[in-house]
Design a protein around this motif. Sequence first.
Motif, PDB file in Angstrom:
ATOM      1  N   MET A   1      12.451   3.119  -2.184  1.00 45.86           N
ATOM      2  CA  MET A   1      12.952   1.849  -1.630  1.00 45.86           C
ATOM      3  C   MET A   1      12.254   1.433  -0.336  1.00 45.86           C
ATOM      4  O   MET A   1      12.473   0.327   0.166  1.00 45.86           O
ATOM      5  CB  MET A   1      14.440   1.991  -1.285  1.00 45.86           C
ATOM      6  N   ILE A   2      11.452   2.335   0.218  1.00 44.74           N
ATOM      7  CA  ILE A   2      10.842   2.056   1.521  1.00 44.74           C
ATOM      8  C   ILE A   2      10.010   0.763   1.549  1.00 44.74           C
ATOM      9  O   ILE A   2      10.114  -0.011   2.504  1.00 44.74           O
ATOM     10  CB  ILE A   2      10.045   3.287   2.043  1.00 44.74           C
ATOM     11  N   PRO A   3       9.219   0.483   0.511  1.00 46.21           N
ATOM     12  CA  PRO A   3       8.443  -0.770   0.565  1.00 46.21           C
ATOM     13  C   PRO A   3       9.324  -2.008   0.799  1.00 46.21           C
ATOM     14  O   PRO A   3       8.961  -2.899   1.569  1.00 46.21           O
ATOM     15  CB  PRO A   3       7.753  -0.815  -0.800  1.00 46.21           C
ATOM     16  N   GLU A   4      10.508  -2.032   0.164  1.00 43.27           N
ATOM     17  CA  GLU A   4      11.417  -3.167   0.375  1.00 43.27           C
ATOM     18  C   GLU A   4      11.918  -3.211   1.812  1.00 43.27           C
ATOM     19  O   GLU A   4      12.079  -4.280   2.397  1.00 43.27           O
ATOM     20  CB  GLU A   4      12.645  -3.033  -0.526  1.00 43.27           C
ATOM     21  N   LYS A   5      12.184  -2.043   2.350  1.00 46.75           N
ATOM     22  CA  LYS A   5      12.686  -2.001   3.730  1.00 46.75           C
ATOM     23  C   LYS A   5      11.590  -2.389   4.719  1.00 46.75           C
ATOM     24  O   LYS A   5      11.855  -3.030   5.740  1.00 46.75           O
ATOM     25  CB  LYS A   5      13.255  -0.626   4.051  1.00 46.75           C
TER      26      LYS A   5
ATOM     27  N   THR B   1       0.987   5.098   5.343  1.00 41.85           N
ATOM     28  CA  THR B   1       0.670   5.759   4.061  1.00 41.85           C
ATOM     29  C   THR B   1       0.450   7.260   4.262  1.00 41.85           C
ATOM     30  O   THR B   1       0.756   8.055   3.371  1.00 41.85           O
ATOM     31  CB  THR B   1      -0.544   5.110   3.357  1.00 41.85           C
ATOM     32  N   GLN B   2      -0.048   7.657   5.422  1.00 43.03           N
ATOM     33  CA  GLN B   2      -0.159   9.101   5.706  1.00 43.03           C
ATOM     34  C   GLN B   2       1.237   9.732   5.687  1.00 43.03           C
ATOM     35  O   GLN B   2       1.454  10.795   5.091  1.00 43.03           O
ATOM     36  CB  GLN B   2      -0.795   9.333   7.088  1.00 43.03           C
TER      37      GLN B   2
ATOM     38  N   ALA C   1      -4.395   3.278   0.960  1.00 37.32           N
ATOM     39  CA  ALA C   1      -4.143   2.132   1.837  1.00 37.32           C
ATOM     40  C   ALA C   1      -5.188   1.031   1.673  1.00 37.32           C
ATOM     41  O   ALA C   1      -4.997  -0.079   2.151  1.00 37.32           O
ATOM     42  CB  ALA C   1      -4.085   2.591   3.299  1.00 37.32           C
ATOM     43  N   GLY C   2      -6.290   1.342   1.009  1.00 34.66           N
ATOM     44  CA  GLY C   2      -7.384   0.370   0.932  1.00 34.66           C
ATOM     45  C   GLY C   2      -8.106   0.346   2.267  1.00 34.66           C
ATOM     46  O   GLY C   2      -7.665   0.986   3.232  1.00 34.66           O
ATOM     47  N   PRO C   3      -9.227  -0.400   2.340  1.00 33.92           N
ATOM     48  CA  PRO C   3     -10.021  -0.390   3.575  1.00 33.92           C
ATOM     49  C   PRO C   3      -9.201  -0.850   4.781  1.00 33.92           C
ATOM     50  O   PRO C   3      -8.512  -1.873   4.708  1.00 33.92           O
ATOM     51  CB  PRO C   3     -11.144  -1.395   3.298  1.00 33.92           C
TER      52      PRO C   3
ATOM     53  N   VAL D   1       0.822  -1.222   0.000  1.00 34.18           N
ATOM     54  CA  VAL D   1       0.000   0.000   0.000  1.00 34.18           C
ATOM     55  C   VAL D   1       0.856   1.273   0.000  1.00 34.18           C
ATOM     56  O   VAL D   1       0.427   2.309  -0.508  1.00 34.18           O
ATOM     57  CB  VAL D   1      -1.062   0.007   1.135  1.00 34.18           C
ATOM     58  N   ILE D   2       2.049   1.177   0.541  1.00 29.18           N
ATOM     59  CA  ILE D   2       2.943   2.349   0.449  1.00 29.18           C
ATOM     60  C   ILE D   2       3.265   2.588  -1.032  1.00 29.18           C
ATOM     61  O   ILE D   2       3.254   3.716  -1.519  1.00 29.18           O
ATOM     62  CB  ILE D   2       4.214   2.151   1.305  1.00 29.18           C
TER      63      ILE D   2
END
Length: 366
Positions: free
Chosen positions: A197-201, A164-165, A150-152, A19-20
């Motif tokens: 790169m944050i999602p991978e981290k 996500t905020q 972010a989805g529900p 979601v990020i």
Amino acid sequence: EKGGYDHFMMKEIYEQPNVIKDTYRGRLHANEGLIKMAGVDDNIERFSNAQRILIVACGTSWHAGLVAEYIFEEFARIPVEVEYASEFRYRNPIIGDKDVLIAISQSGETADTLAAIKLAKEKGAFVFGVCNVVGSSISRETHAGAYTHAGPEIGVASTKAFTTQITVLTMIALRLAKLKGTLSNSDYHRYLSELEMIPEKVQEALQTNDMTKQIASVYKDATNCLYLGRGYNFPVALEGALKLKEISYIHAEGYPAAEMKHGPIALIDEQMPVIVIAPKQGHYDKVVSNVQEIKSRSGKIIAVVTKGDEQVRALADHVIEIPETSDALSPLVTTIPLQLLSYHIAVMRGCNVDQPRNLAKSVTVE
Ligand code: F6R
């Protein structure tokens, strides 16, 4: 519907890498060095003329606002004030047409936040919303905004909405930094690539699940818990404490690590678990000395550290290792093990994780 997980909260914690990505997709263009956000770009004058930014929110969203305060001031050099919506609306705040007010709300229905928006609009401020629920009251009441994708979020304890905020707010800060020339070219580009790169981290940080579960089994019967962090990770300490108290009903407090000696240190004994957020970037040496103070009073130390850390490891009872990130983006990663820790403690205590007592997903009464 829970995607194979026992609870929505766990599903939502694990959704964070995706979601990020959804949140920055189409907005973050690291290769081109660009941030494109219609809600910001269409109102760029209002942002560039802003004498200050006021952020209003409640609960976890307020914590995201505190992280954003540090990021906006560092990146875009715009003064920021963050306030609980419930306090802001009842204190006759000084606000005018040179102010930009950012309201943050997952549900977009929080009554106090909505009332704060109406007040700011009456006084001529430009009001920008950061909401998750599309078409919600707050998204309709604001002049412009940016959705978190972010989805529900079903679990009452907010997890993926928080990260996500922060992602949205970081992108806004970078957009304004570019506009104002307040970051060096190299820092600007470095932050863009790092955000990408944050999602991978975050994915890597999710591997702390087993360790947090093990730590949870040791401390599940604690009656109190302290969370400490400095700088960008002070709001993460507040958020970690909120997550624990709301789903496990353990009394927890978050503090800036340096404030400990001004009071909370009196609470520390061998019964007291202290969760210290101590990544390598940031005020590491200062946090190390705070950890020493806890150690010398026999507190139990659970430390969130950067992979390969040795200094804190030597002092701590438990370490949780996370990948390295710059100081400013670290909250997106340090938050993950704290979410997992409170989840496991709550499950072990037999609590209703997704629907904790006395709480509602959207607070439409003031
Ligand atoms: C914490 C939590 C609450 C909300 C708060 C604001 O996990 O769920 O503290 O963060 O009620 O809600 P929104 O963001 O919908 O305005």
